[in-house]
Design a protein around this motif. Structure first.
Motif, PDB file in Angstrom:
ATOM      1  N   MET A 100       0.760  -1.215   0.137  1.00 53.65           N
ATOM      2  CA  MET A 100      -0.011   0.021  -0.023  1.00 53.65           C
ATOM      3  C   MET A 100       0.960   1.185   0.011  1.00 53.65           C
ATOM      4  SD  MET A 100      -3.387  -0.723   2.365  1.00 53.65           S
ATOM      5  CE  MET A 100      -2.195  -0.332   3.792  1.00 53.65           C
ATOM      6  N   CYS A 101       1.736   1.383  -0.913  1.00 55.04           N
ATOM      7  CA  CYS A 101       2.662   2.770  -1.130  1.00 55.04           C
ATOM      8  C   CYS A 101       1.423   3.906  -1.137  1.00 55.04           C
ATOM      9  CB  CYS A 101       3.328   2.843  -2.485  1.00 55.04           C
ATOM     10  SG  CYS A 101       4.678   1.235  -2.496  1.00 55.04           S
ATOM     11  N   GLU A 140       6.607  -2.785   0.985  1.00 53.97           N
ATOM     12  CA  GLU A 140       7.071  -3.919   0.062  1.00 53.97           C
ATOM     13  C   GLU A 140       6.941  -5.143   0.692  1.00 53.97           C
ATOM     14  OE1 GLU A 140       7.169  -5.755  -2.594  1.00 53.97           O
ATOM     15  OE2 GLU A 140       8.104  -4.220  -3.737  1.00 53.97           O
ATOM     16  N   TYR A 141       7.298  -6.287   0.222  1.00 52.27           N
ATOM     17  CA  TYR A 141       7.300  -7.806   0.869  1.00 52.27           C
ATOM     18  C   TYR A 141       8.578  -7.703   1.393  1.00 52.27           C
ATOM     19  CZ  TYR A 141       3.076  -9.706  -0.934  1.00 52.27           C
ATOM     20  OH  TYR A 141       1.813  -9.976  -1.447  1.00 52.27           O
ATOM     21  N   ALA A 142       8.912  -8.186   2.609  1.00 51.33           N
ATOM     22  CA  ALA A 142      10.138  -8.357   3.352  1.00 51.33           C
ATOM     23  C   ALA A 142      10.843  -9.348   2.384  1.00 51.33           C
ATOM     24  CB  ALA A 142       9.895  -9.014   4.699  1.00 51.33           C
ATOM     25  N   GLY A 148       3.885 -17.135   6.034  1.00 54.12           N
ATOM     26  CA  GLY A 148       5.285 -16.793   5.994  1.00 54.12           C
ATOM     27  C   GLY A 148       5.468 -15.613   5.344  1.00 54.12           C
ATOM     28  N   ARG A 149       4.547 -14.798   4.693  1.00 46.94           N
ATOM     29  CA  ARG A 149       4.946 -13.633   3.818  1.00 46.94           C
ATOM     30  C   ARG A 149       4.632 -12.388   4.725  1.00 46.94           C
ATOM     31  NH1 ARG A 149       1.385 -12.904  -1.093  1.00 46.94           N
ATOM     32  NH2 ARG A 149      -0.286 -13.889   0.250  1.00 46.94           N
ATOM     33  N   ILE A 150       5.530 -11.580   4.953  1.00 50.15           N
ATOM     34  CA  ILE A 150       5.397 -10.235   5.754  1.00 50.15           C
ATOM     35  C   ILE A 150       5.525  -8.915   4.511  1.00 50.15           C
ATOM     36  CG2 ILE A 150       6.509  -8.708   7.450  1.00 50.15           C
ATOM     37  CD1 ILE A 150       7.758 -11.412   8.540  1.00 50.15           C
ATOM     38  N   TRP A 151       4.669  -8.243   4.789  1.00 52.99           N
ATOM     39  CA  TRP A 151       4.611  -7.072   4.158  1.00 52.99           C
ATOM     40  C   TRP A 151       4.548  -5.765   5.022  1.00 52.99           C
ATOM     41  CZ3 TRP A 151       3.361  -5.752  -1.138  1.00 52.99           C
ATOM     42  CH2 TRP A 151       2.982  -4.525  -1.294  1.00 52.99           C
ATOM     43  N   GLY A 152       5.368  -4.824   4.734  1.00 51.02           N
ATOM     44  CA  GLY A 152       5.608  -3.760   5.512  1.00 51.02           C
ATOM     45  C   GLY A 152       6.297  -2.549   5.011  1.00 51.02           C
ATOM     46  N   GLN A 180       4.160   0.531   8.605  1.00 48.82           N
ATOM     47  CA  GLN A 180       3.165  -0.828   8.897  1.00 48.82           C
ATOM     48  C   GLN A 180       3.874  -1.893   8.866  1.00 48.82           C
ATOM     49  OE1 GLN A 180       0.208  -2.044   5.647  1.00 48.82           O
ATOM     50  NE2 GLN A 180       1.054  -0.200   4.844  1.00 48.82           N
ATOM     51  N   ARG A 181       3.282  -2.922   9.337  1.00 44.24           N
ATOM     52  CA  ARG A 181       3.912  -4.290   9.158  1.00 44.24           C
ATOM     53  C   ARG A 181       2.445  -5.148   9.122  1.00 44.24           C
ATOM     54  NH1 ARG A 181       5.190  -9.064  12.227  1.00 44.24           N
ATOM     55  NH2 ARG A 181       7.355  -9.973  11.484  1.00 44.24           N
TER      56      ARG A 181
END
Length: 276
Positions: free
Chosen positions: A1-2, A24-26, A228-232, A221-222
């Motif tokens: 969510m840029c 972006e995805y970690a 297992g996917r992390i977005w932040g 955000q995180r």
């Protein structure tokens, strides 16, 4: 969510402000802003190590060159054909070099929104895979989301959750920015190297405004998706355009689980670095 926030006040000593948050995805590696592109030696921006492009390119300006910036946000819509697809990360570089991207074959790019800014104003070009739309931004505060300018692109997400998160972020931070004194980062104390002095009341807001990383309105955000996917949030960029040129401040947004920047040593202790 840029998200990109653009404040335009033509009567101000610094008429155009651009604040860009990259999410972006970690694990997707990147390098902090620098002169990463030999073919465009004056251009500064963070380097996406996966594809070689950038999410935000800055032309500082000089003899015969006006300062400019181009900020990229992913969009929604019809994806480009796999065999012909080009990386969207080249779009900001092309835009600051050529003054726009009207000459490109947009059908080779996945959906996007591109904010182009300079001392005279800003505009947004949106592409959803089948049609392009361009809007000059008015005076005041405008917000560009993955759903486009003010969330009103022709092609938008079908996810109610994503839509609600974007709306919450936009509503909270619109009120906060509009209620705070607008900084003048190229005049007075803004000429110093310290980001806090230059950006004044806006900096604590840009730095997260005290919201928890999982707050629906969070700017920094995180999000964990359970597989297992992390977005932040990975970084925040602050740009100010005026007669004196451009000021560019950059700060990584270290979130637990994010890969963080690769390459040169990190920023100073307060997390912010003046790039130009």
């Amino acid at each position: 969510m840029c998200t990109a926030f653009v404040s335009i006040e033509p009567s101000s000593a610094v008429p155009v402000l651009l604040l860009s948050v990259r999410d972006e995805y970690a694990g997707r590696r990147w390098s902090p802003p620098d002169h990463h592109w030999p073919a465009q030696q004056s251009v500064l921006g963070g380097l996406d190590l996966a594809a070689g492009g950038t999410w935000l390119a800055v032309e500082p300006g000089g003899p015969g060159r006006a300062p400019a910036a181009a900020c990229l946000l992913n969009g929604f819509g019809t994806m480009a054909p796999a065999g012909a697809r080009l990386s969207r990360g080249e779009l900001p570089l092309t835009a600051v070099r050529d003054g726009g991207i009207a000459h490109l074959d947009l059908e080779r790019y996945d959906p996007f929104h591109l904010v182009l800014a300079g001392p005279a104003g800003a505009r947004v070009l949106s592409w959803g895979g089948s049609r392009a739309a361009e809007h000059e931004l008015p005076s005041g505060l405008s917000i560009v989301l993955n759903d486009g300018l003010e969330g009103m692109a022709a092609d938008r997400t079908t996810s109610e959750l994503v839509r609600s998160l974007m709306a919450a972020r936009a509503a909270h931070f619109r009120a906060r920015f509009e209620g705070a004194a607008r900084p003048a980062p190229l005049g007075g104390t803004g000429r110093t190297g310290r980001t806090a002095e230059a950006w004044g009341a806006w900096l604590p807001i840009v730095s997260g405004d005290g919201l928890a990383l999982d707050d629906p309105a969070a700017l920094i955000q995180r999000r964990e998706f359970g597989d297992g996917r992390i977005w932040g949030s990975s970084s925040v960029s602050l740009l100010a355009f005026g007669p004196a040129g451009v000021r560019y401040d950059f700060g990584p947004a270290p979130v637990a689980g994010q890969s963080g920047p690769a390459g040169p040593a990190g920023p100073p202790a307060d997390g912010w670095r003046r790039v130009v």
